[in-house]
Design an enzyme around this catalytic site. Sequence first.
Site, PDB file in Angstrom:
ATOM      1  N   SER A 222      52.576  10.037  25.843  1.00 45.40           N
ATOM      2  CA  SER A 222      53.405   8.841  25.673  1.00 45.40           C
ATOM      3  C   SER A 222      54.621   8.746  26.592  1.00 45.40           C
ATOM      4  CB  SER A 222      53.877   8.732  24.213  1.00 45.40           C
ATOM      5  OG  SER A 222      54.731   9.803  23.878  1.00 45.40           O
ATOM      6  N   LYS A 267      61.476   7.225  17.930  1.00 44.43           N
ATOM      7  CA  LYS A 267      61.887   7.357  19.337  1.00 44.43           C
ATOM      8  C   LYS A 267      63.074   6.456  19.661  1.00 44.43           C
ATOM      9  CE  LYS A 267      57.369   8.917  20.897  1.00 44.43           C
ATOM     10  NZ  LYS A 267      56.130   8.620  21.629  1.00 44.43           N
TER      11      LYS A 267
END
Length: 316
Positions: A222, A267
């Site tokens: 990612s 995140k």
Amino acid sequence: MLIAVNFYIANNYTLVAPGVTVDLKEIIEVEQGDKDEKGAFLLTTVSTRPLNIPLAFYAVLHPYVNIEKREKVIPPDMDMKKYMDYMKQWMEESQKIAEIVALKRAGYKPEILGKGARVVEVMEDSPAKGIISPDDIITAVDGVKVNLAEEVINLVTKRKIGEKVHLEIVRKGKKLSLVVPTIESKTEKGKPIIGVFITTLDWKPILPVDIKINTGDIGGPSAGVMFALEILNQLTPGDLTKGKKIAGTGTISLDERVGEIGGVVQKVAAAKRDGAEIFFVPENNAEEAMRVAGNLGIKLVPVNTLEDVLDYLEKL
């Protein structure tokens, strides 16, 4: 009773929390690259660990910490070690794709070689169960030759959920033709998959510039788009950060598309905690990220491609 409850939740549930952020110029070294950045590009991560009773109370009190069923985070047919090894392989592949993309953007002509996608594991509820086996090598999808795992994923996701995918595979030296229907991913709503974990066989990138990336124990694909940005920043004149602290997430493909990821809420929270002003997020994750970005006071920028990211940076 407490011991029994603790044992049960530890084996069936996972705590998902904001992880560390990493200034990418500290872990990426580009041959003859320029690290004179006033700002920073930040890699963001999610922290996962088996749940216990104290952590359950912590999750209830913390708005950006979630409790997830273990199989939603770690495939039920994989133990932790095998899953972490798989994530490390995807991290390495993500880094190489980012290197290729950045080098092409900077005017170089890198090459990337592979011998197809090796099947690591078949999901328990996959329609491919009993059709595809571990160590099968996928060499073509719907008649299109594939050299990399990423190419398999890109072709499968172009299908609709429930449609059949035609695969060419090599099993113990023999070529076979198989047909497998797609199902919807449990972790990425609306995404068609065939339910197999794959990595590229004999990955061999040929790069004109030496690039070193040290991510330590961080795994998964990612951070691809952020790797590409830092590499490109070191390869080209000027400073893409414009002096700002910029975080983000998203996979990167060889055709520069930014793909969706998991743990976007955690995140974004990690990025804000560590001082980021701007957060790049894949378009498909934007709605979920928006729910927390406003409360945190961080600028959220949805993107579909690397071009979208660079256009935004150019206008800063």
